[in-house]
Design an enzyme around this catalytic site. Structure first.
Site, PDB file in Angstrom:
ATOM      1  N   HIS A  35       0.837  -1.200   0.000  1.00 46.72           N
ATOM      2  CA  HIS A  35       0.000   0.000   0.000  1.00 46.72           C
ATOM      3  C   HIS A  35       0.870   1.247   0.000  1.00 46.72           C
ATOM      4  O   HIS A  35       2.076   1.210   0.252  1.00 46.72           O
ATOM      5  CB  HIS A  35      -0.920   0.006   1.219  1.00 46.72           C
ATOM      6  CG  HIS A  35      -0.170  -0.118   2.515  1.00 46.72           C
ATOM      7  ND1 HIS A  35       0.544   0.921   3.069  1.00 46.72           N
ATOM      8  CD2 HIS A  35      -0.014  -1.173   3.355  1.00 46.72           C
ATOM      9  CE1 HIS A  35       1.106   0.523   4.195  1.00 46.72           C
ATOM     10  NE2 HIS A  35       0.789  -0.744   4.391  1.00 46.72           N
ATOM     11  N   ASP A 330       4.060  -4.540   3.200  1.00 46.25           N
ATOM     12  CA  ASP A 330       5.518  -4.654   3.195  1.00 46.25           C
ATOM     13  C   ASP A 330       5.967  -6.076   3.512  1.00 46.25           C
ATOM     14  O   ASP A 330       6.880  -6.614   2.877  1.00 46.25           O
ATOM     15  CB  ASP A 330       6.145  -3.657   4.180  1.00 46.25           C
ATOM     16  CG  ASP A 330       5.424  -3.583   5.524  1.00 46.25           C
ATOM     17  OD1 ASP A 330       4.561  -4.442   5.805  1.00 46.25           O
ATOM     18  OD2 ASP A 330       5.718  -2.650   6.303  1.00 46.25           O
TER      19      ASP A 330
END
Length: 462
Positions: A35, A330
């Site tokens: 994101h 991540d």
């Protein structure tokens, strides 16, 4: 999903065109991305000047809704404010005097919306305009598969990437489908909430990282940070906040251009802290097959099966989508790369992206067609004994499967740079190890498949 973040991704000044051998034809594409920039997941470092309220969510003011009796979906605008309770009971909200556009914890900021849109525009420039792999206009939503985790920032990032790739003027009316899973079924990130054994592994490797890096952090890092931590030293695990939380807040502020104490921008401090936290979160992937299985094995097999299914559909002339987009995190990016021995052990920046490209070597098609008659004769001679029909059928299936995959190759690019997977070193297409035979990729991820996932996830008694 984690509490660690890093600076923003950098897109290349010029989008690469055909950067693979001309004998290869791009057939299928999967894009997995983190994101965009977000607010911190928790309030920290107020003494260092990082504000409690981030007025950086001004674009979170609309949603789509279908009104009863209307045929089309409408955009409903609204003014959103964040309210806070006035006492510890959490029952009585404040009066309506808060500013507009304040982010809630972990929310995609306006900067995050821009960078994820930019990623979509980058993908459009590369795969639509440069490579002409994807159509200029999307007329059939079945041509793209999209999925995101249940985290709102991942879902919104996916929406922005898709809008950059296919703006409203370049797609048909109606709404595309985005798939999500319940958390109990989610594999688009290492699912600690659903796997107690994975939690144990993370804890074990966090303690190992603390033993390695706490002595390093006891020096200059602690001297710099103690003034913002009530005088306590910095530790990987045992400080409050722990190191990953500190670095998450700092880098969230850097990513969204929030000003704070310049001492916290010291490059050596940030590099030392990142090294320690990356070891805490992902050091286990270097040495533990179980960590790879529980952290990324299921997702890697999903990605592989989609490529294998495409190959079968291509052979049979059956329809199959050519593009898959995944809104992730991540830890998703890092777990995939680390499990494939392709990770640089730097924390993935906001809007980091993996492009998993599937190629077919079309130069061998004519040769295989010329030899097809001989192959059929050989197969008949090899498998003419009726007494071994069952075993021979399995051999034939395996032989056909290997032959079906022999002309297919996988390449992974990480933030626009091709990477070399560990299993593909010395095995790449005509000496190019970034282009890996699909058969090798498939075998690699099959070895990481958590066949009995729920059994493997049971905690080990200590």
């Amino acid at each position: 999903m984690s509490q660690m973040s890093s600076a923003s991704v950098k897109f290349p000044d010029s989008v690469p065109g055909v950067d693979y051998p001309k004998q290869l034809q791009l057939k299928y594409l999967q894009v997995i991305f983190r994101h965009g920039e977000r607010a911190p997941v928790k309030e920290r470092l107020g003494s260092a000047g990082i504000p409690k309220d981030w007025k950086l969510c001004n674009n979170a003011r609309r949603f789509f809704a279908q009104i009863k009796g209307e045929k089309e979906w409408s955009v409903l605008g609204f003014e959103r404010k964040v309210e806070s309770p006035v006492d510890t009971s959490l029952a009585a909200p404040t009066s309506d005097n808060s500013p507009s556009g304040v982010c809630i914890h972990g929310e995609l900021t306006d900067f995050g919306r821009v960078t994820t849109r930019t990623l979509g525009e980058y993908l459009r420039e590369r795969y639509v305009k440069q490579l002409k792999f994807l159509p200029d206009e999307l007329n059939n939503y079945a041509d793209v598969y999209m999925r995101a985790t249940p985290m709102v920032r991942a879902l919104e990032s996916l929406e922005h990437v898709f809008s950059g790739l296919y703006p409203e003027s370049k797609r048909k009316m109606g709404l595309p489908v985005i798939f999500t899973r319940n958390w109990s079924d989610e594999n688009l990130l290492p699912n600690e909430n659903n796997c107690p054994r994975l939690v144990q592994l993370y804890e074990e490797f966090a303690e190992r990282a603390a033993k390695l890096y706490d002595p390093l952090l006891a020096g200059r890092a602690s001297e710099m940070m103690s003034q913002f931590m009530n005088g306590q030293p910095v530790r990987v695990v045992s400080s409050h906040p722990r190191l990953s939380g500190l670095l998450d807040t700092i880098n969230a502020a850097i990513g969204s251009h929030v000003d704070f104490n310049p001492n916290l921008r010291d490059e050596q401090w940030l590099r030392d802290a990142e090294t320690a936290v990356v070891e805490e979160w992902f050091g286990g992937y270097k040495v533990s097959k179980l960590m790879r299985q529980l952290g990324a094995g299921s997702l890697l097999n999903d990605l592989s099966m989609r490529m294998e299914n495409f190959v079968v559909a291509e052979k049979n002339g059956s329809p199959y989508h050519r593009l898959a987009l995944y809104g992730a995190h991540d830890v998703t990016i890092a777990a995939i790369l680390a499990s494939l021995d392709a990770f640089d052990y730097r924390w993935p920046p906001f809007t980091s992206h993996l492009e998993m490209e599937l190629f077919e070597d079309t130069s061998s098609k004519s040769d295989s067609q010329n030899q097809s008659g001989d192959n059929k004769t050989t197969d008949l001679k090899l498998f003419s004994d009726e007494s071994t029909d069952a075993s021979n059928s399995a051999i034939v299936a395996a032989s056909n499967s290997a032959r079906d995959m022999s002309d297919w190759y996988v390449r992974i690019t990480y933030n626009s740079t091709p990477v070399v997977m560990g299993a593909c070193r010395g095995q790449g297409y005509k000496g190019n190890d970034t282009i890996c035979p699909l058969s090798i990729f498939k075998d690699t991820v099959r070895a990481l498949k958590p066949v009995e996932y729920h059994t493997m996830c049971k905690p080990v008694k200590k």
